[in-house]
Design a protein around this motif. Sequence first.
Motif, PDB file in Angstrom:
ATOM      1  N   LEU A  43       0.827  -1.212   0.000  1.00 40.96           N
ATOM      2  CA  LEU A  43       0.000   0.000   0.000  1.00 40.96           C
ATOM      3  C   LEU A  43       0.860   1.260   0.000  1.00 40.96           C
ATOM      4  O   LEU A  43       0.515   2.252  -0.644  1.00 40.96           O
ATOM      5  N   ALA A  44       1.984   1.236   0.725  1.00 38.16           N
ATOM      6  CA  ALA A  44       2.867   2.398   0.772  1.00 38.16           C
ATOM      7  C   ALA A  44       3.458   2.688  -0.604  1.00 38.16           C
ATOM      8  O   ALA A  44       3.547   3.844  -1.027  1.00 38.16           O
ATOM      9  N   GLU A  45       3.855   1.638  -1.304  1.00 35.86           N
ATOM     10  CA  GLU A  45       4.427   1.836  -2.636  1.00 35.86           C
ATOM     11  C   GLU A  45       3.364   2.291  -3.634  1.00 35.86           C
ATOM     12  O   GLU A  45       3.637   3.095  -4.512  1.00 35.86           O
ATOM     13  N   THR A  46       2.135   1.801  -3.473  1.00 34.06           N
ATOM     14  CA  THR A  46       1.049   2.145  -4.388  1.00 34.06           C
ATOM     15  C   THR A  46       0.502   3.551  -4.139  1.00 34.06           C
ATOM     16  O   THR A  46       0.326   4.328  -5.065  1.00 34.06           O
ATOM     17  N   HIS A  47       0.220   3.873  -2.872  1.00 29.06           N
ATOM     18  CA  HIS A  47      -0.446   5.137  -2.532  1.00 29.06           C
ATOM     19  C   HIS A  47       0.507   6.259  -2.128  1.00 29.06           C
ATOM     20  O   HIS A  47       0.109   7.413  -2.078  1.00 29.06           O
ATOM     21  N   GLN A  48       1.738   5.925  -1.794  1.00 21.06           N
ATOM     22  CA  GLN A  48       2.742   6.888  -1.343  1.00 21.06           C
ATOM     23  C   GLN A  48       2.171   7.878  -0.303  1.00 21.06           C
ATOM     24  O   GLN A  48       2.069   9.072  -0.553  1.00 21.06           O
ATOM     25  N   PRO A  49       1.821   7.356   0.881  1.00 24.39           N
ATOM     26  CA  PRO A  49       1.283   8.221   1.939  1.00 24.39           C
ATOM     27  C   PRO A  49       2.337   9.209   2.434  1.00 24.39           C
ATOM     28  O   PRO A  49       3.533   9.032   2.193  1.00 24.39           O
ATOM     29  N   ASP A  50       1.880  10.230   3.124  1.00 23.91           N
ATOM     30  CA  ASP A  50       2.786  11.257   3.654  1.00 23.91           C
ATOM     31  C   ASP A  50       3.476  10.792   4.932  1.00 23.91           C
ATOM     32  O   ASP A  50       4.569  11.254   5.251  1.00 23.91           O
ATOM     33  N   VAL A  51       2.822   9.902   5.680  1.00 24.31           N
ATOM     34  CA  VAL A  51       3.361   9.363   6.939  1.00 24.31           C
ATOM     35  C   VAL A  51       2.874   7.928   7.083  1.00 24.31           C
ATOM     36  O   VAL A  51       1.777   7.588   6.619  1.00 24.31           O
ATOM     37  N   ARG A  72      14.362   0.813   1.808  1.00 20.85           N
ATOM     38  CA  ARG A  72      15.134   0.360   0.641  1.00 20.85           C
ATOM     39  C   ARG A  72      14.459   0.699  -0.688  1.00 20.85           C
ATOM     40  O   ARG A  72      15.069   0.544  -1.743  1.00 20.85           O
ATOM     41  N   GLN A  73      13.193   1.117  -0.645  1.00 19.19           N
ATOM     42  CA  GLN A  73      12.454   1.436  -1.872  1.00 19.19           C
ATOM     43  C   GLN A  73      12.520   2.933  -2.154  1.00 19.19           C
ATOM     44  O   GLN A  73      12.222   3.737  -1.273  1.00 19.19           O
ATOM     45  N   PRO A  74      12.886   3.325  -3.366  1.00 19.67           N
ATOM     46  CA  PRO A  74      12.976   4.758  -3.685  1.00 19.67           C
ATOM     47  C   PRO A  74      11.689   5.531  -3.380  1.00 19.67           C
ATOM     48  O   PRO A  74      11.747   6.661  -2.890  1.00 19.67           O
ATOM     49  N   ALA A  75      10.522   4.926  -3.639  1.00 17.30           N
ATOM     50  CA  ALA A  75       9.245   5.622  -3.454  1.00 17.30           C
ATOM     51  C   ALA A  75       8.950   5.927  -1.980  1.00 17.30           C
ATOM     52  O   ALA A  75       8.210   6.866  -1.674  1.00 17.30           O
ATOM     53  N   THR A  76       9.529   5.141  -1.052  1.00 20.24           N
ATOM     54  CA  THR A  76       9.207   5.318   0.367  1.00 20.24           C
ATOM     55  C   THR A  76      10.446   5.550   1.229  1.00 20.24           C
ATOM     56  O   THR A  76      10.356   5.580   2.447  1.00 20.24           O
ATOM     57  N   ALA A  77      11.584   5.746   0.600  1.00 18.38           N
ATOM     58  CA  ALA A  77      12.850   5.864   1.344  1.00 18.38           C
ATOM     59  C   ALA A  77      12.859   7.031   2.332  1.00 18.38           C
ATOM     60  O   ALA A  77      13.497   6.946   3.376  1.00 18.38           O
ATOM     61  N   LYS A  98      17.433   2.571  14.222  1.00 15.97           N
ATOM     62  CA  LYS A  98      18.523   2.075  13.379  1.00 15.97           C
ATOM     63  C   LYS A  98      18.001   1.601  12.021  1.00 15.97           C
ATOM     64  O   LYS A  98      18.678   1.754  11.003  1.00 15.97           O
ATOM     65  N   LEU A  99      16.794   1.046  12.010  1.00 22.19           N
ATOM     66  CA  LEU A  99      16.194   0.576  10.764  1.00 22.19           C
ATOM     67  C   LEU A  99      15.571   1.698   9.948  1.00 22.19           C
ATOM     68  O   LEU A  99      15.144   1.471   8.813  1.00 22.19           O
ATOM     69  N   GLY A 100      15.499   2.898  10.520  1.00 16.22           N
ATOM     70  CA  GLY A 100      15.009   4.038   9.755  1.00 16.22           C
ATOM     71  C   GLY A 100      13.743   4.702  10.256  1.00 16.22           C
ATOM     72  O   GLY A 100      13.233   5.619   9.615  1.00 16.22           O
ATOM     73  N   ALA A 101      13.204   4.248  11.390  1.00 14.40           N
ATOM     74  CA  ALA A 101      12.000   4.903  11.923  1.00 14.40           C
ATOM     75  C   ALA A 101      12.344   6.309  12.405  1.00 14.40           C
ATOM     76  O   ALA A 101      13.410   6.542  12.963  1.00 14.40           O
ATOM     77  N   ASN A 102      11.423   7.239  12.179  1.00 12.42           N
ATOM     78  CA  ASN A 102      11.639   8.618  12.606  1.00 12.42           C
ATOM     79  C   ASN A 102      11.269   8.836  14.068  1.00 12.42           C
ATOM     80  O   ASN A 102      11.904   9.613  14.764  1.00 12.42           O
ATOM     81  N   HIS A 103      10.209   8.147  14.508  1.00 16.67           N
ATOM     82  CA  HIS A 103       9.734   8.296  15.886  1.00 16.67           C
ATOM     83  C   HIS A 103       9.233   6.944  16.383  1.00 16.67           C
ATOM     84  O   HIS A 103       9.010   6.027  15.601  1.00 16.67           O
ATOM     85  N   TYR A 104       8.995   6.872  17.700  1.00 17.34           N
ATOM     86  CA  TYR A 104       8.546   5.627  18.326  1.00 17.34           C
ATOM     87  C   TYR A 104       7.556   5.997  19.415  1.00 17.34           C
ATOM     88  O   TYR A 104       7.885   6.778  20.307  1.00 17.34           O
TER      89      TYR A 104
END
Length: 121
Positions: A43-51, A72-77, A98-104
């Motif tokens: 869904l993230a790759e298809t719809h490209q959500p903002d968050v 790892r995907q350009p559309a959601t990097a 470490k895996l790339g999350a902005n917040h927790y």
Amino acid sequence: MSAIKTILIADDSQTERLYLSRILQDAGYQVIVATSGNEARILAETHQPDVIFLDIIMEDGDGYQTCRNLRRQPATATTPIIMVSSKSNPVDMQWAKKLGANHYLVKPYTPGAILAQLTAL
């Protein structure tokens, strides 16, 4: 980032999906929901959500694996990812970052905590 319009929620708990969806929709956001990590990735790759809000413990692709794959995907990097989990151990939080999350965010959360995360992006 005041241009946030669409948010993807990935959580295997229907209760959590409904609660988080209601908070975000009441604040004026469009919401897309996924029940697994692999569905969230598609869904993230298809719809490209903002968050993207990602639970960690899910069947069919956990949140850690999904976060890594999205980065790892350009559309959601660069799409902001907020991990939402009942896991409150600092090691889990460090691993998510470490895996790339902005917040927790640790469950249970308040509507104010959710909206504050969006404002902080």
